[in-house]
Design an enzyme around this catalytic site. Structure first.
Site, short mmCIF file in Angstrom:
data_model
loop_
_atom_site.label_atom_id
_atom_site.label_comp_id
_atom_site.label_asym_id
_atom_site.label_seq_id
_atom_site.Cartn_x
_atom_site.Cartn_y
_atom_site.Cartn_z
N TYR A 81 4.12 7.37 8.15
CA TYR A 81 4.24 8.66 7.47
C TYR A 81 3.25 9.67 8.04
O TYR A 81 2.25 9.30 8.67
CB TYR A 81 4.06 8.53 5.96
CG TYR A 81 2.65 8.27 5.51
CD1 TYR A 81 1.81 9.34 5.14
CD2 TYR A 81 2.12 7.00 5.45
CE1 TYR A 81 0.51 9.12 4.71
CE2 TYR A 81 0.84 6.76 5.02
CZ TYR A 81 0.04 7.83 4.66
OH TYR A 81 -1.25 7.60 4.25
N CYS A 82 3.54 10.94 7.81
CA CYS A 82 2.64 12.03 8.15
C CYS A 82 2.72 13.04 7.00
O CYS A 82 3.04 12.67 5.88
CB CYS A 82 3.00 12.66 9.49
SG CYS A 82 4.62 13.47 9.52
N ARG A 83 2.46 14.30 7.26
CA ARG A 83 2.48 15.29 6.20
C ARG A 83 3.90 15.66 5.81
O ARG A 83 4.27 15.64 4.65
CB ARG A 83 1.71 16.55 6.61
CG ARG A 83 1.59 17.59 5.49
CD ARG A 83 0.87 18.84 5.95
NE ARG A 83 1.57 19.53 7.01
CZ ARG A 83 2.59 20.37 6.84
NH1 ARG A 83 3.03 20.64 5.64
NH2 ARG A 83 3.17 20.95 7.86
#
Length: 114
Positions: A81-83
Site C-alpha cells: 500500500y501507499c497513500r
C-alpha cells in the site's frame, strides 16, 4: 468516430493486471494469512506519521528500492500500500515482473483505509 475516447490510460492498464483489494478484503487477507508481509511504500515521513500494524517500510522514491525488493522472499504473499494507490501499483508490477508469486495492492491506498 473518435477512437481516442475509448483508450484506457497506462496506469489503469497496469492496475487492471493486479490483485487489487478494497480496504475490507485487504484487512481480511492480513488477518487470514499470518505469513503475509505488509509493505508500506510511502516516504519515510509518511510512514512515521502512521502506518498499518506490522508494516515494513520500503520507500518507493528511495535509491535502493530495487535492492530492497530483491532481498525479499519471493515465495511469501505481499500486501502493498501507499497513500493513494499509485506507487503501490507500480511496486506491485515491479514485484510481479521480478517473479513474486503473490502480490496484492490496496486499491485507493491508505486513504481508502481511513
Amino acid at each position: 468516430m473518435n477512437v481516442d475516447a475509448c483508450e484506457i490510460n497506462r496506469w489503469e492498464l497496469l492496475r487492471r493486471q493486479l490483485n487489487n483489494l478494497d480496504q475490507q478484503h485487504f484487512e481480511e487477507l492480513v488477518q487470514a494469512a499470518p505469513d503475509a508481509i505488509v509493505l508500506d511504500v510511502r516516504t519515510q515521513s509518511e510512514f512515521e506519521a502512521g502506518h498499518l500494524p506490522g508494516a515494513i517500510h520500503m520507500d518507493y522514491f528511495g535509491p535502493d528500492l530495487i535492492e530492497q525488493m530483491d532481498a525479499l522472499d519471493k515465495s511469501k504473499p505481499y500486501l502493498v500500500y501507499c497513500r493513494s494507490g499509485r506507487r503501490s501499483v507500480r511496486v506491485c508490477v515491479l514485484m510481479r515482473n521480478s517473479g513474486f508469486k503473490e502480490v496484492y495492492n490496496l486499491d485507493g491506498g491508505i486513504k481508502a483505509w481511513q
